[in-house]
Scaffold this motif. Structure first.
Motif, PDB file in Angstrom:
ATOM      1  N   PHE A  72       7.034  11.986   4.557  1.00 55.08           N
ATOM      2  CA  PHE A  72       6.819  12.992   3.515  1.00 55.08           C
ATOM      3  C   PHE A  72       5.495  13.708   3.707  1.00 55.08           C
ATOM      4  N   ILE A  73       4.444  12.928   3.974  1.00 54.47           N
ATOM      5  CA  ILE A  73       3.111  13.519   4.085  1.00 54.47           C
ATOM      6  C   ILE A  73       3.066  14.484   5.272  1.00 54.47           C
ATOM      7  N   GLY A 108       0.822  -1.210   0.000  1.00 54.58           N
ATOM      8  CA  GLY A 108       0.000   0.000   0.000  1.00 54.58           C
ATOM      9  C   GLY A 108       0.848   1.248   0.000  1.00 54.58           C
ATOM     10  N   HIS A 109       0.467   2.199  -0.809  1.00 54.62           N
ATOM     11  CA  HIS A 109       1.256   3.431  -0.898  1.00 54.62           C
ATOM     12  C   HIS A 109       1.207   4.179   0.442  1.00 54.62           C
ATOM     13  N   PRO A 110       2.342   4.785   0.862  1.00 49.26           N
ATOM     14  CA  PRO A 110       2.375   5.483   2.151  1.00 49.26           C
ATOM     15  C   PRO A 110       1.527   6.742   2.238  1.00 49.26           C
ATOM     16  N   ILE A 111       0.854   7.099   1.153  1.00 51.96           N
ATOM     17  CA  ILE A 111      -0.169   8.153   1.272  1.00 51.96           C
ATOM     18  C   ILE A 111      -1.143   7.769   2.377  1.00 51.96           C
ATOM     19  N   GLY A 112      -1.464   6.494   2.429  1.00 50.59           N
ATOM     20  CA  GLY A 112      -2.405   6.005   3.421  1.00 50.59           C
ATOM     21  C   GLY A 112      -1.695   5.587   4.695  1.00 50.59           C
ATOM     22  N   ASP A 113      -2.335   5.834   5.839  1.00 45.85           N
ATOM     23  CA  ASP A 113      -1.774   5.331   7.088  1.00 45.85           C
ATOM     24  C   ASP A 113      -2.130   3.849   7.226  1.00 45.85           C
TER      25      ASP A 113
END
Lengths: 266, 358
Positions: free
Chosen positions: B334-335, B70-75
């Motif tokens: 990053f986010i 899963g992309h780290p955009i999501g927690d």
């Protein structure tokens, strides 16, 4: 009936309107088709001013202090309109700078926009869920403003935040110091920045529709043929400048058949 | 003259090792042939019971191998919601060996099912082979196809690079395409698609077919990853419903028996395959049903813990002291950084604009 008064509340995107209004001479005075703008004064009230407060039991309302400001400043016989310029930059969290794990996504209603198969594909729902977490704070403010407008018999609008400027060189040249670091900054690709702005705009437009607030899109004259903000309207890497503010308000005035009658801080 | 039984170990005696000990002390694992090392990349797949194995491996500090994280955009909560990390790749539940074989074949491009996309009742797009993987369906066919292409590439990489593959066999009953035999994890029409008896049929795999499918999968795996080892388990979770016209308990017993027989046949013939008796631990009479939840289907945490305790004891040289410390985050998030910066610049921008007129 001496015209209308538009109360403009919001965050950083207010700047384009403020910078435009500063040098704008009034076109009329006090006529029935006149409009005056009363803009939230961030310097006076603070960037952390709570536009929405809990009136008890988790029921949020427009901060009564705003209504007091309106009462103190706006002539009582003007019909009041409400304009939200809340938020509008959540998309830049994800795509102003290139993410260390490059990604791309499909915009469902813009199948014409290609995806880069060399990047990690993230579903639109995944993007949406993240963005929605960021927009919730200002969606609350939009709701309380809409509720207040309805109770007072007024009409509320939300101005769409400006699309990104296409040229990465422009973005880099106008990058605020906060974005800079020891490493060279890599700006995300224009198409990805644009897609993220589309995703964010959809969230806000849908939200407006849900609460009955009128969503006003960026005027076409401010955009290039592909929907990016014309460079001449950009102010910094994430905001538009006074010429954009001019186009916004001109569109607003034309839509309502009104002429400009001055402005003041709220 | 004493019989051969006299020379057999005590674990061959029911009274001694099943009836007499306290239920939590029963240990049916004997002679597990090899150990899973902490650095082994352990991938999991199978029916829902396999999710428990994945979870415990991760918690126990083992190298639970996840190729689609899963992309780290999501927690972590968002990733879990989108089914990242539930298994080693985002394939969802794999209930039958035939489904496993076809997953492998699809990943390596040797089988492309004719059925490519379903729509659900909301008009969203569903992958027939992973109908529940995207919580609300994909937003477009293009998105579904791109995600599937990416997913299968990851699955390919997983099979090529894993060290240990833990597969939980769940069912013999399946629904398949009449056109090409593609196996669907759920009956068409349940989670997308529309049931059409002209296009789909129910099939209950025979024990011999389960064996053949597992043999086929192991051959394929061996071709791309000769050193891979495999652990087989049988899910103790009964069928929620049977499509056979008979009692579901009867169907369940057949399914589990066929799967258990297949595991035994395979284990006896291959040195790199070991069977782990999760099924026996959960369903054994010794625990008097304690390891099932109220619905008498799902294993409860006490049962899962018993399974995993014995797994760690026998299949690994697990030493709690060796659980590796979490890796230090090498780069700032990053986010979080961008959220802070965007917020700060927004405030500064507005203040600057507001001051320019004073």
């Amino acid at each position: 009936m001496p015209g209308k008064a538009a109360i403009i509340l919001g965050n950083s995107h207010l700047s384009s309107v403020i910078l435009h209004l500063q040098d704008r001479p009034a076109e009329v005075y006090g006529s029935d088709d006149s409009i005056q703008y009363y803009v939230f004064d961030t310097v006076k009230h603070g960037a952390g001013f709570p536009f929405s407060i809990d009136s008890g039991g988790g029921r949020y309302i427009l901060n009564p202090a705003v209504l007091e400001m309106i009462k103190a400043k706006v002539p009582a016989d003007r019909e009041i309109l409400y304009i939200s310029m809340y938020g509008g930059n959540a998309h830049n969290v994800l795509t102003l700078k290139e993410h260390p794990r490059p990604f791309d996504f499909v915009v469902p209603w813009r199948q014409d926009l290609p995806i880069d198969n060399n990047r990690e594909l993230v579903s639109f729902a995944y993007i949406h869920r993240f963005l929605k977490k960021l927009t919730e704070a200002y969606e609350l403010n939009m709701t309380t403003l809409q509720n207040a407008a309805r109770e007072l018999g007024g009409h509320a609008f939300h101005f769409q935040s400006p699309p990104p400027v296409r040229d990465n060189a422009f973005i880099l040249h106008h990058l605020e110091d906060w974005f800079k670091s020891d490493q060279p900054v890599e700006v995300a690709a224009p198409l990805l920045r644009y897609k993220m702005w589309l995703a964010h705009s959809k969230i806000i437009a849908d939200y407006c529709s849900g609460i009955g607030m009128e969503f006003l899109e960026t005027p076409q004259s401010a955009k290039d043929r592909d929907g990016y903000l014309l460079e001449e309207h950009g102010r910094d890497s994430t905001h538009a400048g006074p010429s954009f503010g001019k186009i916004l308000l001109n569109q607003f005035e034309q839509r309502l058949g009104l002429r400009y009658d001055g402005w003041a801080w709220l | 003259m004493k019989s051969p039984y006299h020379s057999l170990p005590s674990y061959t005696r029911w009274s001694k090792v099943v009836a007499e000990p306290p239920y939590s002390h029963v240990d049916p694992v004997t002679n597990f042939p090899w150990k899973v090392e902490p650095e082994d990349k352990v991938a999991t797949a199978g029916s829902c019971f396999a999710q428990h194995i994945a979870r415990h491996l991760r918690q126990s500090g083992f190298n639970y191998y996840v190729v689609e994280d899963g992309h780290p955009i999501g927690d972590e909560a968002q990733k879990e919601h989108f089914n990242f990390g539930t298994y080693s790749a985002r394939y969802g539940n794999i209930y039958t060996p035939r489904q496993l074989v076809q997953l492998f074949e699809r990943a390596f491009g040797t089988f492309e099912p004719q059925e490519q996309v379903w729509t659900d009742k909301n008009g969203r797009f569903v992958d027939p082979f992973r109908p529940n993987i995207e919580p609300d369906g994909f937003s477009s066919e293009a998105e579904l196809f791109a995600d599937r292409r990416q997913h299968l590439a990851k699955v390919r990489h997983m099979f090529e690079t894993l060290n240990v593959f833990v597969f939980t066999l769940g069912l013999t009953e399946a629904w398949r395409s009449k056109a090409d035999g593609a196996i669907f994890p759920v009956c068409p029409g349940v989670a997308g698609g529309t049931y059409d008896s002209e296009k789909y049929e129910f099939y209950n795999f025979r024990a011999s077919e389960v064996i053949a499918d597992m043999e086929r999968f192991l051959e394929l795996l061996g071709q791309v990853n000769p050193s891979a080892r495999v652990i087989l388990t049988v899910s103790p979770v009964p069928l929620i419903a049977t499509a056979e016209d008979r009692h579901v308990l009867v169907s369940t017993t057949y399914s589990k028996s066929a799967l258990r027989v297949a595991c035994d046949e395979i284990e006896r013939s291959r040195e790199n395959v070991a069977y782990f008796p999760s099924y026996e631990i959960i369903t054994g009479a010794f625990n008097k049903g304690r390891y099932f939840a109220e619905d008498l289907r799902n294993a409860n945490e006490e049962g899962v813990s018993h399974v995993m305790r014995l797994f760690l004891q026998h299949a690994t040289d697990f030493d709690p002291a060796r659980i590796p410390a979490p890796k230090a985050i090498e780069e700032p998030n990053f986010i979080e950084q961008m959220m802070h910066v965007v917020q700060t610049t927004c405030e500064e921008e507005l203040i600057e604009a507001s001051l320019s007129d004073r």
